[in-house]
Design a protein around this motif. Structure first.
Motif, PDB file in Angstrom:
ATOM      1  N   HIS A   1       0.827  -1.197   0.000  1.00 48.80           N
ATOM      2  CA  HIS A   1       0.000   0.000   0.000  1.00 48.80           C
ATOM      3  C   HIS A   1       0.869   1.257   0.000  1.00 48.80           C
ATOM      4  N   ILE A   2       1.922   1.239   0.789  1.00 46.52           N
ATOM      5  CA  ILE A   2       2.825   2.393   0.860  1.00 46.52           C
ATOM      6  C   ILE A   2       3.499   2.623  -0.490  1.00 46.52           C
ATOM      7  N   ALA A   3       3.984   1.547  -1.096  1.00 46.32           N
ATOM      8  CA  ALA A   3       4.635   1.674  -2.402  1.00 46.32           C
ATOM      9  C   ALA A   3       3.641   2.173  -3.446  1.00 46.32           C
ATOM     10  N   GLY A   4       2.405   1.754  -3.334  1.00 45.79           N
ATOM     11  CA  GLY A   4       1.379   2.235  -4.261  1.00 45.79           C
ATOM     12  C   GLY A   4       1.154   3.730  -4.123  1.00 45.79           C
ATOM     13  N   ARG A   5       1.190   4.256  -2.902  1.00 46.94           N
ATOM     14  CA  ARG A   5       1.065   5.695  -2.684  1.00 46.94           C
ATOM     15  C   ARG A   5       2.257   6.435  -3.279  1.00 46.94           C
ATOM     16  N   ALA A   6       3.437   5.793  -3.188  1.00 46.15           N
ATOM     17  CA  ALA A   6       4.628   6.412  -3.789  1.00 46.15           C
ATOM     18  C   ALA A   6       4.480   6.500  -5.309  1.00 46.15           C
ATOM     19  N   VAL A   7       3.933   5.456  -5.917  1.00 44.22           N
ATOM     20  CA  VAL A   7       3.693   5.475  -7.362  1.00 44.22           C
ATOM     21  C   VAL A   7       2.719   6.587  -7.718  1.00 44.22           C
ATOM     22  N   ALA A   8       1.651   6.722  -6.946  1.00 42.14           N
ATOM     23  CA  ALA A   8       0.675   7.784  -7.203  1.00 42.14           C
ATOM     24  C   ALA A   8       1.325   9.161  -7.087  1.00 42.14           C
ATOM     25  N   GLU A   9       2.224   9.325  -6.109  1.00 40.90           N
ATOM     26  CA  GLU A   9       2.929  10.596  -5.931  1.00 40.90           C
ATOM     27  C   GLU A   9       3.822  10.895  -7.129  1.00 40.90           C
ATOM     28  N   ALA A  10       4.537   9.849  -7.604  1.00 42.46           N
ATOM     29  CA  ALA A  10       5.413  10.042  -8.759  1.00 42.46           C
ATOM     30  C   ALA A  10       4.603  10.411  -9.994  1.00 42.46           C
ATOM     31  N   GLU A  11       3.469   9.764 -10.194  1.00 45.52           N
ATOM     32  CA  GLU A  11       2.629  10.077 -11.352  1.00 45.52           C
ATOM     33  C   GLU A  11       2.099  11.504 -11.266  1.00 45.52           C
ATOM     34  N   ALA A  12       1.699  11.901 -10.075  1.00 46.48           N
ATOM     35  CA  ALA A  12       1.174  13.258  -9.910  1.00 46.48           C
ATOM     36  C   ALA A  12       2.248  14.305 -10.170  1.00 46.48           C
ATOM     37  N   ALA A  13       3.490  13.951  -9.825  1.00 52.16           N
ATOM     38  CA  ALA A  13       4.604  14.887 -10.018  1.00 52.16           C
ATOM     39  C   ALA A  13       5.217  14.792 -11.401  1.00 52.16           C
ATOM     40  N   GLY A  14       4.750  13.838 -12.211  1.00 57.34           N
ATOM     41  CA  GLY A  14       5.335  13.639 -13.537  1.00 57.34           C
ATOM     42  C   GLY A  14       6.753  13.137 -13.450  1.00 57.34           C
ATOM     43  N   SER A  15       7.022  12.344 -12.424  1.00 55.82           N
ATOM     44  CA  SER A  15       8.379  11.881 -12.145  1.00 55.82           C
ATOM     45  C   SER A  15       8.438  10.355 -12.221  1.00 55.82           C
ATOM     46  N   THR A  16       9.646   9.846 -12.343  1.00 51.97           N
ATOM     47  CA  THR A  16       9.858   8.410 -12.144  1.00 51.97           C
ATOM     48  C   THR A  16       9.930   8.144 -10.647  1.00 51.97           C
ATOM     49  N   LEU A  17       9.810   6.891 -10.284  1.00 51.49           N
ATOM     50  CA  LEU A  17       9.832   6.544  -8.863  1.00 51.49           C
ATOM     51  C   LEU A  17      11.178   6.896  -8.244  1.00 51.49           C
ATOM     52  N   ASP A  18      12.270   6.632  -8.986  1.00 55.18           N
ATOM     53  CA  ASP A  18      13.580   6.959  -8.421  1.00 55.18           C
ATOM     54  C   ASP A  18      13.899   8.445  -8.523  1.00 55.18           C
ATOM     55  N   GLY A  19      12.961   9.216  -9.100  1.00 57.16           N
ATOM     56  CA  GLY A  19      13.115  10.666  -9.132  1.00 57.16           C
ATOM     57  C   GLY A  19      12.534  11.361  -7.905  1.00 57.16           C
ATOM     58  N   LEU A  20      11.798  10.638  -7.084  1.00 58.66           N
ATOM     59  CA  LEU A  20      11.259  11.208  -5.848  1.00 58.66           C
ATOM     60  C   LEU A  20      12.391  11.436  -4.854  1.00 58.66           C
ATOM     61  N   THR A  21      12.274  12.487  -4.085  1.00 56.26           N
ATOM     62  CA  THR A  21      13.286  12.774  -3.060  1.00 56.26           C
ATOM     63  C   THR A  21      12.983  11.985  -1.798  1.00 56.26           C
ATOM     64  N   LEU A  22      13.970  11.955  -0.914  1.00 59.60           N
ATOM     65  CA  LEU A  22      13.750  11.295   0.370  1.00 59.60           C
ATOM     66  C   LEU A  22      12.608  11.982   1.121  1.00 59.60           C
ATOM     67  N   ALA A  23      12.526  13.308   1.028  1.00 57.03           N
ATOM     68  CA  ALA A  23      11.441  14.035   1.690  1.00 57.03           C
ATOM     69  C   ALA A  23      10.083  13.620   1.132  1.00 57.03           C
ATOM     70  N   ASP A  24      10.022  13.449  -0.169  1.00 54.30           N
ATOM     71  CA  ASP A  24       8.762  12.993  -0.785  1.00 54.30           C
ATOM     72  C   ASP A  24       8.343  11.651  -0.207  1.00 54.30           C
TER      73      ASP A  24
END
Length: 458
Positions: A384-407
């Motif tokens: 579930h947590i990883a799924g939220r991370a995917v949703a965050e990356a999609e919303a930001a127009g980013s890849t998953l490894d493009g998210l920051t530690l803060a994100d």
């Protein structure tokens, strides 16, 4: 041949429908080999004089030489290759040729010839599989660390290596080889000496003819021996499943070569152009392999339907048993050779493959696995947590490894800095070290094992 029973000759249409020489002439080598073995056995048993046996053997050698030189004269009145050989033998050595058919029938003769031919076809298929396997192993070794997307539902799932992908098809070929080899073992019994259906009153040595022709033993039941075509079905089943595997690989090559994928460039040797569009480079070889699988599957179905209603023992329907086998053999040989050539020559574009592997947030499972392994999170919660991370990356127009530690910590504070390292496609494939996994280390080990087990050096 059977004029003593009939006062008149067959109708023209009957002669045409009854003749099979145009098809079964491919059995001429097997027919002559079996006839020579039969004549030698008759002489050894005292059923045929040594002089007659020698004349028959010499005559059969001459017939073989003539057919090899393209001098076979087809005559529908002689029906099949068996009668063509016997007729020509009679022209060469006279009435003694008629003694060759002592203690045999065309029923056991054709069953023997067909078995010999199918056995040879199996050996050819095994060689074709060996060549494709060698090509797959060589490319797997070359691309043990080349990253590509691994798909489910044709959606990017997790990164894998191209080497791992190729070795998956090698595993299919291993099973294909085992099916052909098993069918060869199962079929290797000689029908010769079963005669029409009931055996014969002559004192034959069926073991001798079986041995001479490379069979393991004679068949145990004369009724079954002349009517059995299981060996043809076994061959066609193995050929059909091999063709399905080739078709799956062909389909992938077709997709990879398309502009939206761009994973491979098709060499000139394995593609064609368009009669109207000068920009086109078509994957025709792969498409034909894919198409040939349909015909080979149809050949298997045709054989099964042909056999399903036949009572014991022989029926003329069995004259139609050879076209599907011959067709499947020819198509499979072409398909294996074409696929081996394509696999060896394909020009891959690793940058496009790597970019596609990174798309679709394919390392989300790695993040979930990190949470399970490092933060003691139950997998369902980690999912579930990883799924939220995917949703965050999609919303930001980013890849998953493009998210920051803060994100990531905003999603779940248990995520630490070392989790970022698992989000690249390279770290993902490197981590898959379980037995049979996609990591380059495991791929290299699998290549070494495959080469050690292979019948041909890769």
């Amino acid at each position: 041949m059977w004029g003593g029973r009939f006062a008149g000759g067959p109708a023209a249409v009957m002669r045409e429908i009854n003749a099979s020489i145009a098809i079964d002439k491919r059995l001429w080598r097997e027919d002559i080999a079996a006839s020579r073995a039969h004549a030698a056995m008759l002489a050894a048993q005292g059923i045929l004089s040594s002089e007659d046996a020698a004349a028959i053997d010499s005559g059969l050698e001459q017939v073989a030489a003539e057919i090899a030189d393209g001098k076979l004269v087809e005559d529908p009145a002689l029906e099949d290759i068996h009668m063509h050989v016997e007729h020509r033998l009679g022209e060469l050595i006279g009435p003694v040729a008629g003694r060759l058919h002592t203690a045999r029938s065309r029923n056991d003769q054709v069953a023997t010839d067909f078995k010999l031919w199918v056995r040879g076809a199996i050996d050819e298929a095994l060689l074709g599989i060996d060549a494709l396997e060698a090509a797959l192993i060589a490319r797997a070794d070359e691309h043990a660390a080349t990253v590509m997307p691994g798909f489910t539902h044709l959606q990017s799932g997790q990164p894998v290596t191209l080497g791992h992908h190729f070795l998956a098809y090698r595993e299919m070929l291993v099973r294909d080889r085992s099916r052909f080899a098993d069918s060869r073992t199962r079929m290797n019994e000689s029908p010769l000496g079963s005669a029409a259906l009931a055996g014969t009153g002559f004192a034959l040595d069926r073991v001798a003819t079986a041995t001479a022709l490379g069979f393991d033993r004679p068949t145990a039941n004369s009724l079954d021996a002349v009517s059995d075509r299981d060996f043809a079905v076994d061959y066609l089943h193995a050929a059909a499943l091999t063709a399905v595997h080739l078709s799956r690989l062909a389909e992938e090559i077709i997709l990879w070569a398309s502009q939206p994928f761009g994973f491979v460039r098709l060499p000139d040797a394995w593609s064609t152009g368009s009669s109207i569009m000068p920009n086109k480079r078509n994957p025709d070889a792969a498409e034909l392999v894919r198409g040939h699988s349909a015909r080979i599957i149809g050949d298997l179905v045709a054989m099964l339907v042909l056999l399903k209603g036949l009572p014991l023992a022989y029926a003329k329907d069995l004259q139609d048993d050879k076209p599907p086998v011959f067709d499947a053999h020819d198509l499979l040989a072409l398909s294996l050779a074409a696929m081996a050539g394509m696999v060896a020559d394909l020009e891959f574009v690793p940058s496009k493959m790597r970019a596609a592997a990174a798309a679709g947030h394919a390392t989300a499972t790695d993040l979930a696995d990190w949470l399970v392994r490092e933060a003691d999170v139950p997998f369902r919660e980690a999912h579930h947590i990883a799924g939220r991370a995917v949703a965050e990356a999609e919303a930001a127009g980013s890849t998953l490894d493009g998210l920051t530690l803060a994100d990531l910590r905003a999603i779940d504070p248990r995520i630490r800095a070392d989790a970022l390292a698992c989000l690249t496609v390279e770290s993902s494939v490197a981590s898959r070290t379980s037995a049979g996994g996609t990591s380059p280390v495991r791929v290299k080990e699998a290549v070494a094992a495959a080469r050690a087990a292979s019948r041909s050096p890769a």
